[in-house]
Design a protein around this motif. Structure first.
Motif, PDB file in Angstrom:
ATOM      1  N   GLY A 101       0.816  -1.204   0.000  1.00 21.11           N
ATOM      2  CA  GLY A 101       0.000   0.000   0.000  1.00 21.11           C
ATOM      3  C   GLY A 101       0.844   1.245   0.000  1.00 21.11           C
ATOM      4  O   GLY A 101       0.413   2.311   0.459  1.00 21.11           O
ATOM      5  N   ASP A 102       2.083   1.111  -0.488  1.00 18.39           N
ATOM      6  CA  ASP A 102       2.962   2.263  -0.681  1.00 18.39           C
ATOM      7  C   ASP A 102       3.702   2.053  -1.995  1.00 18.39           C
ATOM      8  O   ASP A 102       3.679   0.969  -2.564  1.00 18.39           O
ATOM      9  N   ALA A 103       4.324   3.091  -2.507  1.00 24.57           N
ATOM     10  CA  ALA A 103       4.749   3.071  -3.909  1.00 24.57           C
ATOM     11  C   ALA A 103       6.205   3.470  -4.089  1.00 24.57           C
ATOM     12  O   ALA A 103       6.731   4.312  -3.351  1.00 24.57           O
ATOM     13  N   LEU A 104       6.829   2.879  -5.116  1.00 26.58           N
ATOM     14  CA  LEU A 104       8.175   3.274  -5.526  1.00 26.58           C
ATOM     15  C   LEU A 104       8.101   4.344  -6.603  1.00 26.58           C
ATOM     16  O   LEU A 104       8.904   4.365  -7.534  1.00 26.58           O
ATOM     17  N   TYR A 105       7.159   5.240  -6.464  1.00 27.48           N
ATOM     18  CA  TYR A 105       6.963   6.315  -7.432  1.00 27.48           C
ATOM     19  C   TYR A 105       6.043   7.351  -6.794  1.00 27.48           C
ATOM     20  O   TYR A 105       5.283   7.033  -5.869  1.00 27.48           O
ATOM     21  N   PHE A 112       4.925   7.351  -0.645  1.00 32.70           N
ATOM     22  CA  PHE A 112       6.182   6.721  -1.031  1.00 32.70           C
ATOM     23  C   PHE A 112       6.470   5.539  -0.108  1.00 32.70           C
ATOM     24  O   PHE A 112       6.208   5.580   1.091  1.00 32.70           O
ATOM     25  N   SER A 113       7.035   4.494  -0.685  1.00 29.16           N
ATOM     26  CA  SER A 113       7.330   3.290   0.078  1.00 29.16           C
ATOM     27  C   SER A 113       8.419   3.540   1.111  1.00 29.16           C
ATOM     28  O   SER A 113       9.380   4.288   0.875  1.00 29.16           O
ATOM     29  N   HIS A 114       8.268   2.870   2.243  1.00 28.78           N
ATOM     30  CA  HIS A 114       9.304   2.907   3.271  1.00 28.78           C
ATOM     31  C   HIS A 114      10.618   2.342   2.755  1.00 28.78           C
ATOM     32  O   HIS A 114      11.689   2.617   3.323  1.00 28.78           O
ATOM     33  N   LEU A 115      10.579   1.565   1.681  1.00 27.85           N
ATOM     34  CA  LEU A 115      11.798   0.979   1.135  1.00 27.85           C
ATOM     35  C   LEU A 115      12.749   2.041   0.605  1.00 27.85           C
ATOM     36  O   LEU A 115      13.954   1.800   0.505  1.00 27.85           O
ATOM     37  N   CYS A 116      12.221   3.206   0.273  1.00 27.15           N
ATOM     38  CA  CYS A 116      13.048   4.249  -0.342  1.00 27.15           C
ATOM     39  C   CYS A 116      13.930   4.975   0.677  1.00 27.15           C
ATOM     40  O   CYS A 116      15.091   5.267   0.386  1.00 27.15           O
ATOM     41  N   THR A 117      13.378   5.258   1.838  1.00 27.67           N
ATOM     42  CA  THR A 117      14.118   6.062   2.816  1.00 27.67           C
ATOM     43  C   THR A 117      14.078   5.482   4.220  1.00 27.67           C
ATOM     44  O   THR A 117      14.707   6.027   5.132  1.00 27.67           O
ATOM     45  N   GLY A 118      13.329   4.408   4.410  1.00 32.59           N
ATOM     46  CA  GLY A 118      13.136   3.859   5.742  1.00 32.59           C
ATOM     47  C   GLY A 118      11.880   4.357   6.409  1.00 32.59           C
ATOM     48  O   GLY A 118      11.466   3.807   7.430  1.00 32.59           O
ATOM     49  N   THR A 119      11.257   5.386   5.843  1.00 30.23           N
ATOM     50  CA  THR A 119      10.055   5.978   6.424  1.00 30.23           C
ATOM     51  C   THR A 119       8.975   6.076   5.358  1.00 30.23           C
ATOM     52  O   THR A 119       9.187   6.712   4.313  1.00 30.23           O
ATOM     53  N   GLN A 120       7.851   5.443   5.587  1.00 29.96           N
ATOM     54  CA  GLN A 120       6.763   5.523   4.626  1.00 29.96           C
ATOM     55  C   GLN A 120       6.298   6.984   4.482  1.00 29.96           C
ATOM     56  O   GLN A 120       6.152   7.702   5.458  1.00 29.96           O
ATOM     57  N   GLY A 121       6.106   7.383   3.232  1.00 29.27           N
ATOM     58  CA  GLY A 121       5.660   8.737   2.950  1.00 29.27           C
ATOM     59  C   GLY A 121       6.778   9.724   2.682  1.00 29.27           C
ATOM     60  O   GLY A 121       6.524  10.840   2.234  1.00 29.27           O
ATOM     61  N   GLN A 122       8.002   9.311   2.929  1.00 32.59           N
ATOM     62  CA  GLN A 122       9.163  10.187   2.694  1.00 32.59           C
ATOM     63  C   GLN A 122       9.845   9.763   1.402  1.00 32.59           C
ATOM     64  O   GLN A 122      10.369   8.655   1.298  1.00 32.59           O
ATOM     65  N   GLY A 123       9.814  10.635   0.405  1.00 30.73           N
ATOM     66  CA  GLY A 123      10.378  10.311  -0.894  1.00 30.73           C
ATOM     67  C   GLY A 123      11.887  10.410  -0.924  1.00 30.73           C
ATOM     68  O   GLY A 123      12.491  11.113  -0.103  1.00 30.73           O
ATOM     69  N   PRO A 124      12.522   9.762  -1.898  1.00 29.19           N
ATOM     70  CA  PRO A 124      13.986   9.802  -1.996  1.00 29.19           C
ATOM     71  C   PRO A 124      14.529  11.010  -2.740  1.00 29.19           C
ATOM     72  O   PRO A 124      15.743  11.162  -2.860  1.00 29.19           O
ATOM     73  N   GLY A 125      13.641  11.827  -3.309  1.00 25.33           N
ATOM     74  CA  GLY A 125      14.098  12.989  -4.067  1.00 25.33           C
ATOM     75  C   GLY A 125      14.211  12.727  -5.550  1.00 25.33           C
ATOM     76  O   GLY A 125      14.684  13.583  -6.301  1.00 25.33           O
ATOM     77  N   PHE A 126      13.783  11.562  -5.992  1.00 23.69           N
ATOM     78  CA  PHE A 126      13.752  11.226  -7.410  1.00 23.69           C
ATOM     79  C   PHE A 126      12.660  10.185  -7.615  1.00 23.69           C
ATOM     80  O   PHE A 126      12.040   9.719  -6.639  1.00 23.69           O
TER      81      PHE A 126
END
Length: 407
Positions: A101-105, A112-126
């Motif tokens: 229920g979170d996204a890599l986009y 945003f997926s927690h996989l990107c930054t460790g925190t769901q909802g926090q984007g990686p900047g790209f």
């Protein structure tokens, strides 16, 4: 007066050229936005006749090993991954872009997926998905967006942010002992999932949308007893649940096809359990158009699999059961194979088959005799980052490549 006329002329031109992008989305979400960095979608619903369908699943477990600290670091990691996939002779990447229920986009529907930054909802900047599509297509690989349609949490993971559909719409959710899920009985949920499929197809040059086997998460009658009672249906609970899943599949199929994007699913390997335990009427999806372009049951057992004297779950017996099902001309039967079994085996009473270095190649050859050449391998790390059995995994790579590349 001239200035006023000029102003209104400019205003009307702006309205005319931007109106197509003002379609407001379901349930009060923001309008769809198209990132400037993503290429325009193109109709690639069917692979070229000369190109086989040889896929590798890349799951959220792989994303845990990828560097999301910058676009450059991410691009370097996925370049290495996709080079390996292309060298294997694969033609399709099944990239998990919405696992919980979170996204890599960037999405108007999911954080945003927690996989990107460790925190769901926090984007990686790209935009990771834009880079995935670009990297795949640069290597002649197709990319399908792999989605978990209902799952929001597995246990208590990940921690949900304020933008999670679970918190924005708690009335859409159901809880089981295994986690939190969107409610398959809800027409609003189905529309939400379909709208999010449209967002993906609209914003990215995808070659497919891929659903995995996470359909109904339980057979417990209490899971949706209130919804079933409110439905006032003459259908049995089991048939009503299957009707709900069928409705989702048909809706998402139509949505994907509006963008010229193929739509497929990977149900569990036993067709009886798929029907009875997850309420996935895969036999219907095969025989009747309008549900899937391909079906890829997960046949994760070896050819010699035996349990308590029975070989019913062995690869070829299961494959024969699937091939015996009636199938519409425009629906393709594929098979998913369990590369994760390499070295560890499949729990058979006759072990050893998965320690030969050519178990997957032998399975490909056996399936070919049944006329099945649409194949998916689960998963990337089991072949290319197998720390437990590196030598065995390398041998499996070579033996698969000899078949897929024709070496």
């Amino acid at each position: 007066m001239r200035r006023r006329g000029f102003f209104w002329a400019v205003f009307l031109l702006i309205i005319y050229f931007t109106a197509p992008f003002w379609g407001w989305r379901h349930s009060g979400f923001a309008p769809i936005t198209v990132p400037d960095t993503t290429p325009a979608p193109s109709p690639t619903a069917e692979p070229a006749a000369s190109q086989p369908y040889h896929a590798v699943w890349v799951s959220y477990l792989e994303w845990q090993q990828v560097d999301f600290s910058s676009a450059q670091a991410f691009s370097a990691d996925i370049a290495a991954m996709f080079d390996n996939i292309a060298d294997l002779g694969a033609t399709v990447v099944l990239a998990q872009v919405r696992p919980f229920g979170d996204a890599l986009y960037p999405s108007d529907y999911y954080p945003f997926s927690h996989l990107c930054t460790g925190t769901q909802g926090q984007g990686p900047g790209f935009d990771p998905l834009a880079l995935l599509v670009q990297a795949a297509h640069a290597r002649g690989l197709q990319l399908e967006a792999w989605i978990n349609p209902y799952r929001l949490q597995s246990g208590s993971m990940p921690l949900l942010c304020a933008q999670s559909p679970a918190l924005l719409h708690p009335e859409w959710t159901k809880t089981t002992s295994t986690g939190l899920y969107l409610n398959p009985a809800s027409a609003e949920v189905r529309a939400f999932i379909s709208d999010a499929v449209a967002e993906l197809c609209h914003n990215y040059d995808l070659d497919g949308i891929h659903f995995d086997d996470y359909f109904y998460p339980t057979t417990d009658p209490a899971f949706d007893a209130d919804d079933y009672a409110a439905a006032g249906t003459a259908l049995s609970l089991d048939d009503w649940r299957r009707q709900n899943v069928n409705a989702l599949m048909a809706l998402c199929y139509r949505t994907a096809h509006q963008y010229g994007v193929r739509f497929g699913a990977a149900p569990i390997g036993d067709p009886d359990r798929s029907y009875a335990d997850q309420y996935s009427d895969a036999a219907l999806w095969l025989v009747q158009g309008g549900y899937v372009d391909y079906l890829m049951p997960q046949l994760y057992w070896g050819q010699n699999y035996t349990k308590n004297g029975s070989t019913a779950q062995s690869l070829c017996q299961l494959a024969a059961r699937w091939t015996a099902l009636p199938r519409a001309e425009d629906v393709t039967l594929a098979v998913g194979l369990g590369a994760y079994r390499i070295g560890d085996g499949d729990g058979s009473d006759t072990p050893g088959e998965w320690s030969t270095g050519h178990s997957l190649a032998d399975q490909l050859a056996a399936l070919n005799t049944l006329g099945i050449d649409y194949i998916g391998l689960y998963r990337y790390d089991s072949l290319f980052n197998n720390t437990a059995y590196p030598t065995l995994a390398a041998a499996e790579q070579d033996s698969v490549a000899q078949i897929w590349r024709g070496d």
